[in-house]
Design a protein around this motif. Structure first.
Motif, mmCIF file in Angstrom:
data_model
loop_
_atom_site.group_PDB
_atom_site.id
_atom_site.type_symbol
_atom_site.label_atom_id
_atom_site.label_comp_id
_atom_site.label_asym_id
_atom_site.label_seq_id
_atom_site.Cartn_x
_atom_site.Cartn_y
_atom_site.Cartn_z
ATOM 1 N N LYS A 73 0.917 -1.320 0.021
ATOM 2 C CA LYS A 73 0.214 -0.010 0.300
ATOM 3 C C LYS A 73 1.208 0.953 0.045
ATOM 4 O O LYS A 73 0.739 2.832 -0.809
ATOM 5 N N ILE A 74 1.640 1.294 0.887
ATOM 6 C CA ILE A 74 3.373 2.571 1.069
ATOM 7 C C ILE A 74 3.501 2.902 -0.683
ATOM 8 O O ILE A 74 3.379 3.759 -0.945
ATOM 9 N N TYR A 75 4.111 1.164 -0.976
ATOM 10 C CA TYR A 75 4.440 1.430 -2.166
ATOM 11 C C TYR A 75 3.557 2.537 -3.480
ATOM 12 O O TYR A 75 3.733 2.988 -4.000
ATOM 13 N N ASN A 76 2.381 1.602 -3.635
ATOM 14 C CA ASN A 76 0.961 1.928 -4.304
ATOM 15 C C ASN A 76 1.054 3.398 -4.219
ATOM 16 O O ASN A 76 0.382 4.509 -5.177
ATOM 17 N N GLY A 128 11.248 -10.237 4.075
ATOM 18 C CA GLY A 128 12.192 -8.737 4.028
ATOM 19 C C GLY A 128 11.437 -8.442 2.563
ATOM 20 O O GLY A 128 12.019 -7.274 1.994
ATOM 21 N N HIS A 129 9.905 -8.926 2.038
ATOM 22 C CA HIS A 129 9.477 -8.135 0.667
ATOM 23 C C HIS A 129 9.147 -6.436 1.758
ATOM 24 O O HIS A 129 9.475 -5.627 0.772
ATOM 25 N N ALA A 130 8.670 -6.178 2.877
ATOM 26 C CA ALA A 130 8.115 -4.789 3.637
ATOM 27 C C ALA A 130 9.860 -3.860 2.992
ATOM 28 O O ALA A 130 9.742 -2.386 3.229
ATOM 29 N N GLU A 131 11.021 -5.017 4.168
ATOM 30 C CA GLU A 131 12.825 -3.692 3.965
ATOM 31 C C GLU A 131 12.988 -3.321 2.329
ATOM 32 O O GLU A 131 13.478 -2.572 2.482
ATOM 33 N N LYS A 132 12.594 -4.007 0.903
ATOM 34 C CA LYS A 132 12.326 -3.531 0.513
ATOM 35 C C LYS A 132 12.258 -3.153 -0.529
ATOM 36 O O LYS A 132 12.884 -2.181 -1.375
ATOM 37 N N ILE A 133 10.635 -2.814 -0.209
ATOM 38 C CA ILE A 133 9.850 -1.719 -0.129
ATOM 39 C C ILE A 133 10.419 -0.538 0.423
ATOM 40 O O ILE A 133 11.034 0.581 -0.762
ATOM 41 N N LYS A 134 10.408 -0.455 1.571
ATOM 42 C CA LYS A 134 11.316 0.888 1.937
ATOM 43 C C LYS A 134 12.604 1.286 1.643
ATOM 44 O O LYS A 134 13.011 2.636 1.110
ATOM 45 N N VAL A 136 13.356 0.745 -1.839
ATOM 46 C CA VAL A 136 13.763 1.572 -2.885
ATOM 47 C C VAL A 136 13.338 2.732 -2.911
ATOM 48 O O VAL A 136 13.562 3.627 -3.223
ATOM 49 N N ILE A 137 11.839 2.644 -1.488
ATOM 50 C CA ILE A 137 11.460 4.247 -1.673
ATOM 51 C C ILE A 137 12.423 5.132 -1.396
ATOM 52 O O ILE A 137 13.288 7.098 -1.836
ATOM 53 N N ASP A 138 13.475 5.097 -0.698
ATOM 54 C CA ASP A 138 14.467 5.782 0.306
ATOM 55 C C ASP A 138 15.461 5.993 -0.745
ATOM 56 O O ASP A 138 15.299 7.509 -1.594
ATOM 57 N N ALA A 139 16.068 4.933 -2.023
ATOM 58 C CA ALA A 139 16.655 5.390 -2.865
ATOM 59 C C ALA A 139 16.034 6.321 -3.734
ATOM 60 O O ALA A 139 17.355 7.334 -4.290
ATOM 61 N N LYS A 140 14.586 6.487 -4.180
ATOM 62 C CA LYS A 140 14.167 7.455 -4.837
ATOM 63 C C LYS A 140 14.126 8.423 -4.748
ATOM 64 O O LYS A 140 14.228 9.534 -4.995
ATOM 65 N N ILE A 141 14.195 8.608 -2.866
ATOM 66 C CA ILE A 141 14.262 10.266 -2.358
ATOM 67 C C ILE A 141 15.127 10.529 -2.603
ATOM 68 O O ILE A 141 15.599 11.766 -2.765
ATOM 69 N N SER A 142 16.652 10.181 -2.796
ATOM 70 C CA SER A 142 17.985 10.335 -2.308
ATOM 71 C C SER A 142 18.075 10.863 -4.238
ATOM 72 O O SER A 142 18.804 11.869 -4.469
#
Length: 210
Positions: A73-76, A128-134, A136-142
């Motif tokens: 949901k966070i990702y979407n 590990g799915h939730a950590e992967k999404i986190k 990905v989002i963190d890297a995109k913000i950077s």
């Protein structure tokens, strides 16, 4: 590619799974993960215990599914904002503001997450799915901040530090606000976080009066 329609049996199975997940998050949030049994979840969702085990091998697997659903949901919610054509500063502003609706829609799970974890360090089994999404989002913000610096929209800053500070502040604020959730106060708080970080990042001539 044509959409594949689910059969009635498949739709019913999905509805049953959702009902079990919804019942479990209510119980976990109210009583705590370790104080809820599969029997409790079965009674709350109005299914036989055997039906629960057709979907989930254990209570821990059920919790992992809840966490992964929340991560999705966070990702979407956030990824379309981060991938949009908005200017870098507007992407960050919209990203921060989007957390208010997400928190409102998922308040029970957020409270559950805090009660079971206490910190961001995972205790219960997970895949590990939730950590992967986190990640990905963190890297995109950077990347967005780096792009803003390159395009002379943001001041030159330590991208790693500012990304960590922004995301940690948002998440900590949402966690703290979940105790007695008030949407208006959350929106006001996120607005202040947005101003604190984005306005500080902006080169003065790129700031607007809005």
């Amino acid at each position: 590619m044509a959409n594949v329609e689910m059969t009635r049996k498949e739709r019913e199975k999905l509805m049953h799974k959702d009902a079990i997940l919804n019942a479990s998050v209510r119980l976990f949030s109210d009583k705590g993960f370790h104080n809820v049994s599969m029997q409790d979840i079965a009674e709350e969702s109005e299914f036989a215990v055997g039906t629960l085990y057709n979907f989930f091998q254990s209570k821990e697997q059920l919790f992992t599914e809840l966490m992964n659903n929340c991560a999705d949901k966070i990702y979407n919610t956030l990824w379309p904002i981060l991938e949009s054509n908005l200017r870098q500063d507007e992407k960050l502003r919209t990203f921060v503001r989007a957390y208010a609706k997400f928190a409102e829609d998922n308040i029970e799970f957020i409270r559950l997450y805090i009660s079971e974890y206490g910190t961001l360090t995972l205790i219960l089994p997970h895949d590990g799915h939730a950590e992967k999404i986190k990640a990905v989002i963190d890297a995109k913000i950077s990347d967005i901040i780096k792009s803003g610096i390159k395009n002379n929209i943001f001041r030159p800053v330590d991208t790693e530090i500012i990304t960590l500070a922004l995301l940690s502040t948002i998440r900590s604020f949402i966690f703290e606000s979940s105790k007695e959730f008030n949407k208006a106060k959350v929106e006001q708080g996120l607005k202040k976080i947005e101003q604190l970080f984005v306005d500080t990042l902006l080169i003065p001539e790129n700031r607007s009066n809005g």
